[in-house]
Design a protein around this motif. Structure first.
Motif, PDB file in Angstrom:
ATOM      1  N   TYR A   1      15.901   3.041  -2.465  1.00  0.00           N
ATOM      2  CA  TYR A   1      14.472   2.931  -2.798  1.00  0.00           C
ATOM      3  C   TYR A   1      13.596   2.852  -1.543  1.00  0.00           C
ATOM      4  CZ  TYR A   1      15.263   2.214  -7.820  1.00  0.00           C
ATOM      5  OH  TYR A   1      15.594   2.376  -9.134  1.00  0.00           O
ATOM      6  N   LYS A   2      14.183   3.118  -0.396  1.00  0.00           N
ATOM      7  CA  LYS A   2      13.453   2.974   0.873  1.00  0.00           C
ATOM      8  C   LYS A   2      12.215   3.856   0.920  1.00  0.00           C
ATOM      9  CE  LYS A   2      14.258   3.079   5.872  1.00  0.00           C
ATOM     10  NZ  LYS A   2      15.247   3.397   6.937  1.00  0.00           N
ATOM     11  N   TRP A   3      12.293   5.048   0.280  1.00  0.00           N
ATOM     12  CA  TRP A   3      11.177   5.997   0.312  1.00  0.00           C
ATOM     13  C   TRP A   3       9.886   5.374  -0.212  1.00  0.00           C
ATOM     14  CZ3 TRP A   3       8.144   8.119  -3.613  1.00  0.00           C
ATOM     15  CH2 TRP A   3       7.345   9.230  -3.252  1.00  0.00           C
ATOM     16  N   PHE A   4       9.985   4.463  -1.175  1.00  0.00           N
ATOM     17  CA  PHE A   4       8.806   3.896  -1.821  1.00  0.00           C
ATOM     18  C   PHE A   4       8.016   2.962  -0.910  1.00  0.00           C
ATOM     19  CE2 PHE A   4      11.232   5.227  -5.508  1.00  0.00           C
ATOM     20  CZ  PHE A   4      10.262   5.733  -6.365  1.00  0.00           C
ATOM     21  N   ILE A   5       8.621   2.420   0.119  1.00  0.00           N
ATOM     22  CA  ILE A   5       7.908   1.421   0.941  1.00  0.00           C
ATOM     23  C   ILE A   5       7.878   1.762   2.426  1.00  0.00           C
ATOM     24  CG2 ILE A   5       8.333  -0.482  -0.660  1.00  0.00           C
ATOM     25  CD1 ILE A   5      10.621  -1.379   1.188  1.00  0.00           C
ATOM     26  N   GLU A   6       8.509   2.865   2.841  1.00  0.00           N
ATOM     27  CA  GLU A   6       8.529   3.152   4.272  1.00  0.00           C
ATOM     28  C   GLU A   6       7.312   3.941   4.685  1.00  0.00           C
ATOM     29  OE1 GLU A   6      11.331   7.197   3.981  1.00  0.00           O
ATOM     30  OE2 GLU A   6      11.970   5.470   5.191  1.00  0.00           O
TER      31      GLU A   6
ATOM     32  N   ALA B   1      -3.789   0.284 -12.385  1.00  0.00           N
ATOM     33  CA  ALA B   1      -3.853  -1.091 -12.905  1.00  0.00           C
ATOM     34  C   ALA B   1      -3.119  -2.061 -11.978  1.00  0.00           C
ATOM     35  CB  ALA B   1      -3.255  -1.146 -14.306  1.00  0.00           C
ATOM     36  N   VAL B   2      -1.972  -1.641 -11.432  1.00  0.00           N
ATOM     37  CA  VAL B   2      -1.211  -2.477 -10.510  1.00  0.00           C
ATOM     38  C   VAL B   2      -2.028  -2.746  -9.250  1.00  0.00           C
ATOM     39  CG1 VAL B   2       0.823  -2.558  -9.006  1.00  0.00           C
ATOM     40  CG2 VAL B   2       1.047  -1.780 -11.376  1.00  0.00           C
ATOM     41  N   ALA B   3      -2.647  -1.683  -8.714  1.00  0.00           N
ATOM     42  CA  ALA B   3      -3.443  -1.841  -7.493  1.00  0.00           C
ATOM     43  C   ALA B   3      -4.615  -2.795  -7.720  1.00  0.00           C
ATOM     44  CB  ALA B   3      -3.951  -0.474  -7.035  1.00  0.00           C
ATOM     45  N   LYS B   4      -5.297  -2.648  -8.840  1.00  0.00           N
ATOM     46  CA  LYS B   4      -6.423  -3.532  -9.145  1.00  0.00           C
ATOM     47  C   LYS B   4      -5.957  -4.977  -9.316  1.00  0.00           C
ATOM     48  CE  LYS B   4     -10.289  -4.059 -12.378  1.00  0.00           C
ATOM     49  NZ  LYS B   4     -10.974  -3.498 -13.573  1.00  0.00           N
ATOM     50  N   ALA B   5      -4.807  -5.152 -10.002  1.00  0.00           N
ATOM     51  CA  ALA B   5      -4.306  -6.501 -10.267  1.00  0.00           C
ATOM     52  C   ALA B   5      -3.823  -7.199  -9.003  1.00  0.00           C
ATOM     53  CB  ALA B   5      -3.170  -6.435 -11.291  1.00  0.00           C
ATOM     54  N   TYR B   6      -3.469  -6.424  -7.982  1.00  0.00           N
ATOM     55  CA  TYR B   6      -3.016  -7.000  -6.708  1.00  0.00           C
ATOM     56  C   TYR B   6      -4.054  -7.981  -6.162  1.00  0.00           C
ATOM     57  CZ  TYR B   6      -1.615  -7.001  -1.733  1.00  0.00           C
ATOM     58  OH  TYR B   6      -1.238  -7.349  -0.458  1.00  0.00           O
TER      59      TYR B   6
ATOM     60  N   ALA C   1       0.839  -1.206   0.000  1.00  0.00           N
ATOM     61  CA  ALA C   1       0.000   0.000   0.000  1.00  0.00           C
ATOM     62  C   ALA C   1       0.874   1.257   0.000  1.00  0.00           C
ATOM     63  CB  ALA C   1      -0.933  -0.006   1.208  1.00  0.00           C
ATOM     64  N   GLN C   2       1.973   1.217   0.752  1.00  0.00           N
ATOM     65  CA  GLN C   2       2.914   2.340   0.732  1.00  0.00           C
ATOM     66  C   GLN C   2       3.490   2.543  -0.664  1.00  0.00           C
ATOM     67  OE1 GLN C   2       2.202   4.055   3.693  1.00  0.00           O
ATOM     68  NE2 GLN C   2       4.397   4.451   3.718  1.00  0.00           N
ATOM     69  N   LEU C   3       3.842   1.452  -1.323  1.00  0.00           N
ATOM     70  CA  LEU C   3       4.385   1.532  -2.680  1.00  0.00           C
ATOM     71  C   LEU C   3       3.390   2.175  -3.636  1.00  0.00           C
ATOM     72  CD1 LEU C   3       6.430   0.849  -4.918  1.00  0.00           C
ATOM     73  CD2 LEU C   3       5.447  -1.466  -4.988  1.00  0.00           C
ATOM     74  N   ILE C   4       2.134   1.752  -3.562  1.00  0.00           N
ATOM     75  CA  ILE C   4       1.114   2.321  -4.445  1.00  0.00           C
ATOM     76  C   ILE C   4       0.919   3.805  -4.136  1.00  0.00           C
ATOM     77  CG2 ILE C   4      -1.345   2.271  -5.052  1.00  0.00           C
ATOM     78  CD1 ILE C   4       0.294  -0.009  -6.237  1.00  0.00           C
ATOM     79  N   GLY C   5       0.815   4.143  -2.862  1.00  0.00           N
ATOM     80  CA  GLY C   5       0.603   5.541  -2.488  1.00  0.00           C
ATOM     81  C   GLY C   5       1.785   6.420  -2.857  1.00  0.00           C
ATOM     82  N   LYS C   6       2.989   5.968  -2.567  1.00  0.00           N
ATOM     83  CA  LYS C   6       4.172   6.762  -2.893  1.00  0.00           C
ATOM     84  C   LYS C   6       4.345   6.898  -4.405  1.00  0.00           C
ATOM     85  CE  LYS C   6       5.802   7.756   1.221  1.00  0.00           C
ATOM     86  NZ  LYS C   6       7.078   7.245   1.745  1.00  0.00           N
TER      87      LYS C   6
END
Length: 349
Positions: free
Chosen positions: A344-349, A279-284, A247-252
């Motif tokens: 790449y920590k910013w994308f998931i923290e 599309a990524v979020a829906k496919a999850y 969810a952090q990845l999608i939001g960031k």
């Protein structure tokens, strides 16, 4: 996992070795007959790109399309079929004993014209022979199924291809260098997603002739490390994102393009837009092959990677390969971030 090794073209050989040493092919020397004259094995119906493209074949490009020129000196450009056949010939030179599937060719942005004799005809009086067309953008790839690997039950075939976009050329000038994108990587046969690595992709080959293009393609093949690419992709299946981290990845990812420039410049490149992220979020939850498993509280990065490469199939032709590489870099970067790396920590923290 034992690795697969590609020998340089100077050896005039390809020595594939799979994890189980069971590539299962019969050596077959393939001559370099022009593509349009040679029967080929048909590939699958799925395509590596969808978006606003249409499927064509090499015969159509060679016989039913005109070739653009540089307007100031009326010099021909390197045509789409010339490009495809040059990469095909280079591939046959480098892989002389392998089996090739028919190229999957996709085009978009048709440019319509008419022959000089029909310049003054009203549109409703134009005959088919009066009309001309060519395609501003073209992408193609062909598989070498005799060189393959399996990752988490997904068969990956070695795949070669390229992109040509006339909108990146100045056709109103005199003839100069022409630009092409070429890659060697893998296609995931489950979904036909392209898997592209840094050393297997040349985002801008600048050449003046077909001969220069041929040499540049051979050079790309020589520098590609197939074992390293397969090892990287295989490692994705051993790292996981929790639902919170995903969810952090999608939001960031959605925030990325809205960031102030100084902050954005301090982060790694991220080339996907809102439609891709949606599309990524829906496919999850819904993708037939790569959604999170029922009852699981985490998804592995191999699945995340394929969610992004699937979404990428809805890119425009001229952005396809750049985003394919960006998906690889993003997934590899997130994997490192899970083990303490900061890039790449910013994308998931």
């Amino acid at each position: 996992m034992e690795t697969m090794q590609l020998l340089p073209v100077k050896t005039n050989a390809i020595l594939p070795v799979s994890r189980n040493n069971n590539l299962g092919y019969t050596p077959n020397i393939i001559d370099i007959t022009p593509l349009v004259e040679r029967p080929l094995e048909k590939g699958k119906a799925k395509h590596f790109i969808e978006s606003n493209t249409q499927e064509v074949d090499i015969f159509h490009l060679k016989n039913e399309c005109v070739v653009p020129v540089f307007s100031k000196d009326n010099e021909l450009t390197i045509s789409h079929p010339n490009f495809i056949e040059t990469v095909w010939e280079a591939s046959n030179k480098f892989f002389p004993n392998e089996r090739f599937l028919e190229p999957d060719i996709r085009v978009s942005h048709v440019i319509k014209g008419r022959i000089p004799e029909a310049i003054h005809k009203p549109v409703n009086q134009l005959l088919d022979r009066d009309k001309t067309i060519y395609y501003e953008r073209m992408a193609f790839c062909f598989e070498i199924p005799s060189i393959h690997e399996d990752i988490e039950g997904n068969r990956l075939n070695l795949t070669i291809g390229g992109v040509r976009a006339y909108n990146h050329e100045n056709l109103y000038s005199k003839k100069g260098v022409e630009k092409f994108k070429v890659f060697i990587g893998f296609k995931n046969l489950v979904c036909c997603n392209l898997c592209v690595s840094t050393d297997g992709y040349k985002e801008e080959i600048k050449v003046m002739s077909i001969q220069e293009l041929f040499k540049a393609v051979i050079t790309l093949f020589q520098q590609y490390n197939v074992a390293r690419h397969l090892h990287l992709m295989s490692s994705f299946k051993d790292s996981y994102l929790t639902e919170h981290q995903f969810a952090q990845l999608i939001g960031k990812s959605k925030l990325y393009n809205c960031l102030p420039n100084p902050i954005k410049k301090s982060l790694p490149s991220f080339d996907f837009g809102d439609n891709h992220i949606n599309a990524v979020a829906k496919a999850y939850y819904n993708d037939e092959n790569f959604k999170i498993e029922e009852g699981a509280n985490a998804i592995n990065l191999w699945r995340v990677y394929n969610l992004f490469t699937t979404a990428n199939k809805n890119s425009y032709v001229d952005n396809l390969l750049d985003r394919s590489l960006n998906a690889t870099d993003l997934t590899a970067g997130i994997s490192k971030a899970l083990h303490g790396d900061n890039e790449y920590k910013w994308f998931i923290e």
